[in-house]
Design a protein around this motif. Structure first.
Motif, short mmCIF file in Angstrom:
data_model
loop_
_atom_site.label_atom_id
_atom_site.label_comp_id
_atom_site.label_asym_id
_atom_site.label_seq_id
_atom_site.Cartn_x
_atom_site.Cartn_y
_atom_site.Cartn_z
N SER A 36 0.80 -1.22 0.00
CA SER A 36 0.00 0.00 0.00
C SER A 36 0.83 1.27 0.00
CB SER A 36 -0.94 0.00 1.21
OG SER A 36 -0.19 0.01 2.40
N GLN A 37 2.15 1.18 0.04
CA GLN A 37 2.98 2.37 0.12
C GLN A 37 2.79 3.30 -1.08
OE1 GLN A 37 6.96 0.90 0.62
NE2 GLN A 37 6.99 1.33 2.81
N ASP A 38 2.48 2.75 -2.20
CA ASP A 38 2.40 3.56 -3.41
C ASP A 38 0.98 3.96 -3.78
OD1 ASP A 38 5.19 3.70 -4.06
OD2 ASP A 38 5.08 1.59 -4.56
N TYR A 39 0.01 3.75 -2.88
CA TYR A 39 -1.33 4.24 -3.14
C TYR A 39 -1.35 5.75 -3.04
CZ TYR A 39 -4.05 -0.08 -3.36
OH TYR A 39 -4.59 -1.28 -3.75
N LYS A 40 -1.86 6.39 -4.07
CA LYS A 40 -1.97 7.84 -4.06
C LYS A 40 -2.99 8.28 -5.10
CE LYS A 40 2.45 8.03 -5.72
NZ LYS A 40 3.72 8.68 -6.14
N VAL A 41 -3.37 9.54 -5.01
CA VAL A 41 -4.27 10.11 -6.01
C VAL A 41 -3.52 10.23 -7.33
CG1 VAL A 41 -5.65 12.11 -6.68
CG2 VAL A 41 -5.59 11.39 -4.27
N SER A 42 -3.98 9.51 -8.34
CA SER A 42 -3.28 9.50 -9.63
C SER A 42 -3.81 10.57 -10.58
CB SER A 42 -3.41 8.13 -10.29
OG SER A 42 -4.76 7.82 -10.57
N VAL A 63 -6.03 2.64 5.35
CA VAL A 63 -5.89 1.34 4.71
C VAL A 63 -5.66 0.28 5.78
CG1 VAL A 63 -4.70 0.01 2.95
CG2 VAL A 63 -4.82 2.50 2.75
N ILE A 64 -6.54 -0.72 5.80
CA ILE A 64 -6.45 -1.83 6.76
C ILE A 64 -6.10 -3.10 6.00
CG2 ILE A 64 -7.67 -3.18 8.51
CD1 ILE A 64 -7.47 -0.22 9.26
N LYS A 65 -5.11 -3.84 6.50
CA LYS A 65 -4.73 -5.11 5.91
C LYS A 65 -5.35 -6.27 6.68
CE LYS A 65 -2.41 -8.24 3.56
NZ LYS A 65 -2.82 -8.61 2.19
N GLU A 66 -5.99 -7.19 5.96
CA GLU A 66 -6.52 -8.42 6.56
C GLU A 66 -5.53 -9.55 6.28
OE1 GLU A 66 -10.63 -11.07 6.55
OE2 GLU A 66 -10.00 -10.09 4.70
N ASP A 67 -4.79 -9.96 7.28
CA ASP A 67 -3.84 -11.07 7.11
C ASP A 67 -4.56 -12.40 7.12
OD1 ASP A 67 -1.42 -9.56 6.91
OD2 ASP A 67 -1.57 -9.15 9.05
N ASN A 68 -5.54 -12.52 8.00
CA ASN A 68 -6.40 -13.70 8.08
C ASN A 68 -7.67 -13.29 8.81
OD1 ASN A 68 -5.86 -13.98 11.00
ND2 ASN A 68 -3.83 -14.69 10.33
N ALA A 69 -8.52 -14.25 9.13
CA ALA A 69 -9.83 -13.94 9.70
C ALA A 69 -9.76 -13.30 11.08
CB ALA A 69 -10.68 -15.19 9.76
N LEU A 122 -2.31 -0.29 7.75
CA LEU A 122 -1.12 -0.27 6.89
C LEU A 122 -0.64 1.14 6.61
CD1 LEU A 122 -1.26 -2.76 3.89
CD2 LEU A 122 0.33 -2.70 5.79
N GLU A 123 -1.59 2.02 6.30
CA GLU A 123 -1.18 3.33 5.80
C GLU A 123 -2.34 4.30 5.84
OE1 GLU A 123 0.73 5.23 1.71
OE2 GLU A 123 -0.33 3.33 1.66
N THR A 124 -2.03 5.58 5.85
CA THR A 124 -3.01 6.64 5.67
C THR A 124 -2.67 7.37 4.38
OG1 THR A 124 -3.32 6.92 8.05
CG2 THR A 124 -4.02 8.73 6.62
N ILE A 125 -3.62 7.34 3.43
CA ILE A 125 -3.43 7.96 2.12
C ILE A 125 -4.02 9.37 2.16
CG2 ILE A 125 -3.92 7.80 -0.36
CD1 ILE A 125 -4.55 4.80 0.15
N LYS A 126 -3.29 10.34 1.69
CA LYS A 126 -3.80 11.70 1.61
C LYS A 126 -4.69 11.84 0.38
CE LYS A 126 -2.42 16.57 1.49
NZ LYS A 126 -1.28 17.54 1.43
#
Length: 340
Positions: free
Chosen positions: A19-25, A268-274, A280-284
């Motif tokens: 998720s590090q590279d999620y951004k407004v494109s 951004v929340i990561k689901e590793d398992n149930a 994971l990250e906060t996207i601006k």
């Protein structure tokens, strides 16, 4: 020590790399200066349906152009896509009606008047071939037969319903905003079969689901996401999110949950398992981008917003005034992972 620190940094980078590279494109400009609410992606035809004041804008996601505007949707809130029936169902909050249109030609099929007051969120459940319309002021749901467009039942909640999801197996879940609950509807009997408290979550709005792990993700006004077991109502995890959330969506391919926060962020929340979840990250993003939709084919995220002027002073008639929208500033933000 330096070697240990370097190793830890590498591990952290790998862990968060998805998720590090999620951004407004980019930003898609849309005409009109009114407010907005929900939006929905027609994955099959690659169209974005956007509630916008008293109309619905339809955007071609291949060209980013507005290809049509659906009129006479007064106080529009939500759009439910039914690709198998070639229909879209639109909730009109100001005249208590549901607009049914042809998904390909955008022509009006029918406008259905309902007894529910202020229809807001709307859901199409393919499993039962029913449409569930959630009425904020009458605190109930209107259920339509998606084939005939006829109203078949009203389900009372005793509280204000917000967003809803289906498990595609005969159950529908809905947030009850003023009761801090999730209710479960049996789509065959159209009865409420479970009511679960999601405290400490307060004022739940958006709701998403992972149908593989049977996990519900309810985002709340007190900056919490409550992860709930959809089988028994048990709270699995409580996670922090940003302020002013009104929407949440789930990326089933990457097991990521995205909370859209009106403050101008996505959590951004990561689901590793149930049973294992982490932030994971906060996207601006941009202030006002509080609702969200995902294209399940491209995994791109879409969030509508605009620029705002000064906020008026509260008055007796309007104790909670909204800031004015700057003319010609309405856009849809496109957010994606640039690493892929």
């Amino acid at each position: 020590m330096k070697k240990i620190i370097t190793t830890l940094l590498i591990i952290a980078s790998i862990t968060n790399g998805l998720s590090q590279d999620y951004k407004v494109s980019k930003k898609i400009n849309v005409e009109g200066n009114e407010g907005w609410d929900y939006l929905s992606v027609d994955d099959v035809n690659q169209h974005l349906f956007l509630s916008h004041g008293s109309v619905v804008n339809v955007i071609d996601l291949k060209s980013d152009k507005t290809i049509t505007t659906i009129l006479d949707t007064k106080g529009v809130h939500g759009i439910a896509i039914a690709n198998d029936l070639n229909k879209a169902f639109i909730s009109n909050g100001k005249d208590n009606s549901i607009t049914v249109i042809n998904l390909k030609t955008f022509e009006l099929i029918e406008k259905v008047k309902i007894s529910g007051v202020n229809p807001d969120a709307i859901l199409y459940d393919k499993f039962s071939a029913k449409v569930f319309v959630y009425n904020g002021k009458s605190k109930d749901a209107t259920v339509l037969d998606a084939n005939t467009n006829q109203v078949i039942k009203t389900i009372a909640f005793g509280g204000k319903p917000e967003f809803s999801v289906t498990n595609n197996k005969g159950l529908v879940y809905v947030n009850i905003e003023d009761k801090n609950e999730i209710k479960t509807i049996n789509t065959a009997t159209l009865e409420v079969i479970n009511t679960w408290s999601i405290a400490p979550g307060d004022e739940p709005s958006g709701l998403a689901i992972d149908t593989d792990t049977n996990r519900l993700f309810s985002v709340c006004g007190n900056k919490l996401m409550i992860v709930v077991d959809a089988l028994n109502g048990k709270i699995i995890k409580t996670l922090p999110i940003g302020d002013g959330c009104d929407g949440v969506t789930f990326d089933a391919k990457n097991k990521l949950v995205f909370s859209s926060n009106g403050e101008g962020t996505i959590t951004v929340i990561k689901e590793d398992n149930a049973s294992t979840f982490s932030v994971l990250e906060t996207i601006k993003t941009q202030k006002g981008a509080r609702t969200i939709a995902i294209d399940k084919i491209t995994n791109q995220l879409y969030l509508p917003t605009a620029e705002f002027g000064a906020k008026p002073q509260p008055t007796t008639e309007n104790p909670r005034p909204r800031a004015s929208i700057v003319p010609n500033s309405f856009v849809v933000l496109v957010v994606q992972n640039h690493k892929k």
